[in-house]
Design a protein around this motif. Sequence first.
Motif, PDB file in Angstrom:
ATOM      1  N   GLY A 137       0.830  -1.275  -0.013  1.00 32.21           N
ATOM      2  CA  GLY A 137      -0.032   0.227  -0.210  1.00 32.21           C
ATOM      3  C   GLY A 137       0.980   1.204   0.015  1.00 32.21           C
ATOM      4  O   GLY A 137       0.285   2.455  -0.197  1.00 32.21           O
ATOM      5  N   GLN A 138       2.204   1.246   0.159  1.00 33.28           N
ATOM      6  CA  GLN A 138       2.939   2.176   0.313  1.00 33.28           C
ATOM      7  C   GLN A 138       4.055   2.417  -0.798  1.00 33.28           C
ATOM      8  O   GLN A 138       5.088   3.053  -0.791  1.00 33.28           O
ATOM      9  CB  GLN A 138       3.654   2.182   1.699  1.00 33.28           C
ATOM     10  CG  GLN A 138       3.164   1.767   2.631  1.00 33.28           C
ATOM     11  CD  GLN A 138       4.291   1.192   3.815  1.00 33.28           C
ATOM     12  OE1 GLN A 138       5.387   1.094   3.856  1.00 33.28           O
ATOM     13  NE2 GLN A 138       3.347   0.648   4.982  1.00 33.28           N
ATOM     14  N   ILE A 139       3.504   1.870  -1.974  1.00 30.16           N
ATOM     15  CA  ILE A 139       4.564   1.936  -3.303  1.00 30.16           C
ATOM     16  C   ILE A 139       4.855   3.168  -3.745  1.00 30.16           C
ATOM     17  O   ILE A 139       3.773   3.669  -4.171  1.00 30.16           O
ATOM     18  CB  ILE A 139       3.979   0.873  -4.102  1.00 30.16           C
ATOM     19  CG1 ILE A 139       4.125  -0.625  -3.736  1.00 30.16           C
ATOM     20  CG2 ILE A 139       4.768   0.950  -5.477  1.00 30.16           C
ATOM     21  CD1 ILE A 139       3.479  -1.665  -4.622  1.00 30.16           C
ATOM     22  N   ASP A 182       8.571 -10.802  -9.914  1.00 33.07           N
ATOM     23  CA  ASP A 182       7.514  -9.836 -10.132  1.00 33.07           C
ATOM     24  C   ASP A 182       6.706  -9.834  -8.864  1.00 33.07           C
ATOM     25  O   ASP A 182       6.395 -10.973  -8.255  1.00 33.07           O
ATOM     26  CB  ASP A 182       6.583 -10.451 -11.252  1.00 33.07           C
ATOM     27  CG  ASP A 182       5.555  -9.594 -11.546  1.00 33.07           C
ATOM     28  OD1 ASP A 182       6.014  -8.438 -12.159  1.00 33.07           O
ATOM     29  OD2 ASP A 182       4.221  -9.841 -11.475  1.00 33.07           O
ATOM     30  N   GLY A 183       6.634  -8.330  -8.572  1.00 32.23           N
ATOM     31  CA  GLY A 183       5.948  -8.358  -7.211  1.00 32.23           C
ATOM     32  C   GLY A 183       6.666  -8.145  -5.816  1.00 32.23           C
ATOM     33  O   GLY A 183       6.254  -7.635  -4.852  1.00 32.23           O
ATOM     34  N   ASP A 184       7.942  -8.587  -6.003  1.00 31.65           N
ATOM     35  CA  ASP A 184       8.943  -8.282  -5.053  1.00 31.65           C
ATOM     36  C   ASP A 184       8.822  -6.797  -4.410  1.00 31.65           C
ATOM     37  O   ASP A 184       8.753  -5.831  -5.327  1.00 31.65           O
ATOM     38  CB  ASP A 184      10.292  -8.835  -5.172  1.00 31.65           C
ATOM     39  CG  ASP A 184      10.555 -10.410  -5.171  1.00 31.65           C
ATOM     40  OD1 ASP A 184       9.705 -10.913  -4.781  1.00 31.65           O
ATOM     41  OD2 ASP A 184      11.644 -10.747  -5.470  1.00 31.65           O
ATOM     42  N   LEU A 185       9.090  -6.508  -3.283  1.00 32.90           N
ATOM     43  CA  LEU A 185       9.317  -5.164  -2.558  1.00 32.90           C
ATOM     44  C   LEU A 185      10.384  -4.768  -2.085  1.00 32.90           C
ATOM     45  O   LEU A 185      10.910  -5.681  -1.300  1.00 32.90           O
ATOM     46  CB  LEU A 185       8.075  -4.804  -1.598  1.00 32.90           C
ATOM     47  CG  LEU A 185       6.668  -5.182  -2.095  1.00 32.90           C
ATOM     48  CD1 LEU A 185       5.678  -5.210  -0.904  1.00 32.90           C
ATOM     49  CD2 LEU A 185       6.353  -4.312  -3.183  1.00 32.90           C
ATOM     50  N   LEU A 186      11.309  -3.915  -2.696  1.00 35.48           N
ATOM     51  CA  LEU A 186      12.554  -3.364  -2.210  1.00 35.48           C
ATOM     52  C   LEU A 186      12.318  -2.023  -1.629  1.00 35.48           C
ATOM     53  O   LEU A 186      11.685  -1.199  -1.612  1.00 35.48           O
ATOM     54  CB  LEU A 186      13.577  -3.279  -3.413  1.00 35.48           C
ATOM     55  CG  LEU A 186      13.646  -4.614  -4.069  1.00 35.48           C
ATOM     56  CD1 LEU A 186      14.340  -4.282  -5.530  1.00 35.48           C
ATOM     57  CD2 LEU A 186      13.952  -5.678  -3.553  1.00 35.48           C
ATOM     58  N   THR A 187      13.538  -1.960  -0.471  1.00 36.60           N
ATOM     59  CA  THR A 187      13.445  -0.571   0.029  1.00 36.60           C
ATOM     60  C   THR A 187      15.129  -0.283   0.134  1.00 36.60           C
ATOM     61  O   THR A 187      15.829  -1.134   0.009  1.00 36.60           O
ATOM     62  CB  THR A 187      12.812  -0.370   1.236  1.00 36.60           C
ATOM     63  OG1 THR A 187      12.904   0.956   1.696  1.00 36.60           O
ATOM     64  CG2 THR A 187      13.395  -1.552   2.282  1.00 36.60           C
ATOM     65  N   GLY A 188      15.299   0.916   0.714  1.00 39.05           N
ATOM     66  CA  GLY A 188      16.832   1.219   0.925  1.00 39.05           C
ATOM     67  C   GLY A 188      16.555   2.387   2.137  1.00 39.05           C
ATOM     68  O   GLY A 188      15.780   2.324   3.040  1.00 39.05           O
ATOM     69  N   GLU A 189      17.704   3.152   2.421  1.00 37.58           N
ATOM     70  CA  GLU A 189      17.833   3.939   3.616  1.00 37.58           C
ATOM     71  C   GLU A 189      16.621   4.928   3.528  1.00 37.58           C
ATOM     72  O   GLU A 189      16.289   5.503   4.764  1.00 37.58           O
ATOM     73  CB  GLU A 189      19.169   4.937   3.410  1.00 37.58           C
ATOM     74  CG  GLU A 189      20.396   3.951   3.580  1.00 37.58           C
ATOM     75  CD  GLU A 189      20.824   3.261   2.464  1.00 37.58           C
ATOM     76  OE1 GLU A 189      20.412   3.707   1.086  1.00 37.58           O
ATOM     77  OE2 GLU A 189      21.585   2.364   2.715  1.00 37.58           O
ATOM     78  N   VAL A 233       9.278   2.237  -0.729  1.00 36.85           N
ATOM     79  CA  VAL A 233       9.120   1.001  -1.145  1.00 36.85           C
ATOM     80  C   VAL A 233       8.713   0.876  -2.683  1.00 36.85           C
ATOM     81  O   VAL A 233       8.044   1.928  -3.318  1.00 36.85           O
ATOM     82  CB  VAL A 233       7.573   0.305  -0.551  1.00 36.85           C
ATOM     83  CG1 VAL A 233       7.397  -0.902  -0.880  1.00 36.85           C
ATOM     84  CG2 VAL A 233       7.741   0.373   0.853  1.00 36.85           C
ATOM     85  N   ILE A 234       9.450   0.216  -3.154  1.00 33.52           N
ATOM     86  CA  ILE A 234       9.610  -0.094  -4.603  1.00 33.52           C
ATOM     87  C   ILE A 234       9.187  -1.579  -5.213  1.00 33.52           C
ATOM     88  O   ILE A 234       9.718  -2.306  -4.506  1.00 33.52           O
ATOM     89  CB  ILE A 234      11.141   0.315  -5.275  1.00 33.52           C
ATOM     90  CG1 ILE A 234      11.514   1.673  -4.620  1.00 33.52           C
ATOM     91  CG2 ILE A 234      11.086   0.133  -6.939  1.00 33.52           C
ATOM     92  CD1 ILE A 234      10.806   2.851  -5.186  1.00 33.52           C
ATOM     93  N   ARG A 235       8.188  -1.421  -5.784  1.00 31.23           N
ATOM     94  CA  ARG A 235       7.744  -2.672  -6.401  1.00 31.23           C
ATOM     95  C   ARG A 235       8.586  -3.185  -7.920  1.00 31.23           C
ATOM     96  O   ARG A 235       8.607  -2.436  -8.720  1.00 31.23           O
ATOM     97  CB  ARG A 235       6.480  -2.761  -6.685  1.00 31.23           C
ATOM     98  CG  ARG A 235       5.790  -4.204  -6.983  1.00 31.23           C
ATOM     99  CD  ARG A 235       4.504  -4.264  -7.833  1.00 31.23           C
ATOM    100  NE  ARG A 235       3.405  -3.442  -7.043  1.00 31.23           N
ATOM    101  CZ  ARG A 235       2.364  -3.880  -6.238  1.00 31.23           C
ATOM    102  NH1 ARG A 235       2.137  -4.938  -6.150  1.00 31.23           N
ATOM    103  NH2 ARG A 235       1.725  -2.996  -5.466  1.00 31.23           N
ATOM    104  N   VAL A 236       9.070  -4.602  -7.781  1.00 34.59           N
ATOM    105  CA  VAL A 236       9.690  -5.113  -8.918  1.00 34.59           C
ATOM    106  C   VAL A 236       8.437  -5.687  -9.737  1.00 34.59           C
ATOM    107  O   VAL A 236       7.591  -6.149  -9.380  1.00 34.59           O
ATOM    108  CB  VAL A 236      10.624  -6.106  -8.618  1.00 34.59           C
ATOM    109  CG1 VAL A 236      11.147  -6.945  -9.694  1.00 34.59           C
ATOM    110  CG2 VAL A 236      11.513  -5.715  -7.388  1.00 34.59           C
TER     111      VAL A 236
END
Length: 174
Positions: free
Chosen positions: A15-17, A55-62, A66-69
């Motif tokens: 929900g935070q993409i 597909d659908g993985d969620l990534l983040t950094g510092e 939230v970034i969706r693959v």
Amino acid sequence: MLTLHTKLSKPSAAGQIAAQLVLPYELREKCRLRATLDNGEEVAVFTVRGTVLRDGDLLTGEDRRVIRVVAAPEPTYTVTCADAQALLRCAFHLGNRHTQAQVGDGFLRIRADAVLKEMLLGLGATVTEELAPFEPEAGAYGGGHGHHHEAGQHSHLLAPVPLRQKIHRPGDAR
């Protein structure tokens, strides 16, 4: 540049993409990558060697965005057969050639390859060329499952993050 190094395992983060990272399979299996999000922002992705972004993985950094693959459509062949035994035979011959394959309900999908297409046609398969997202099987030893937790925001660092490592693209000036 945003650096993505942590994979989120909690679906509620969807929900935070903030943006999407649209990549073909070939780039989703690289451990170091410079890419562009769908909003035009450049990112660096650091993963442990052997990690495949799905597909659908969620990534983040510092910065915790939230970034969706997203699996990009790419040139593929969808293989179908008259019966399950013929499709299984095609799967056997593809596996015998160490070909990555996506297994679907009544079909196989492989990267476009004229030699493999001829082999499959010779086995009696129907081979349809199409642009489609490619999500091959992880393999028996590929760790094709994850552990999902219900409580809290769980994540895991994908790889050590270099402090000042520059990621180069083939077209970059030296």
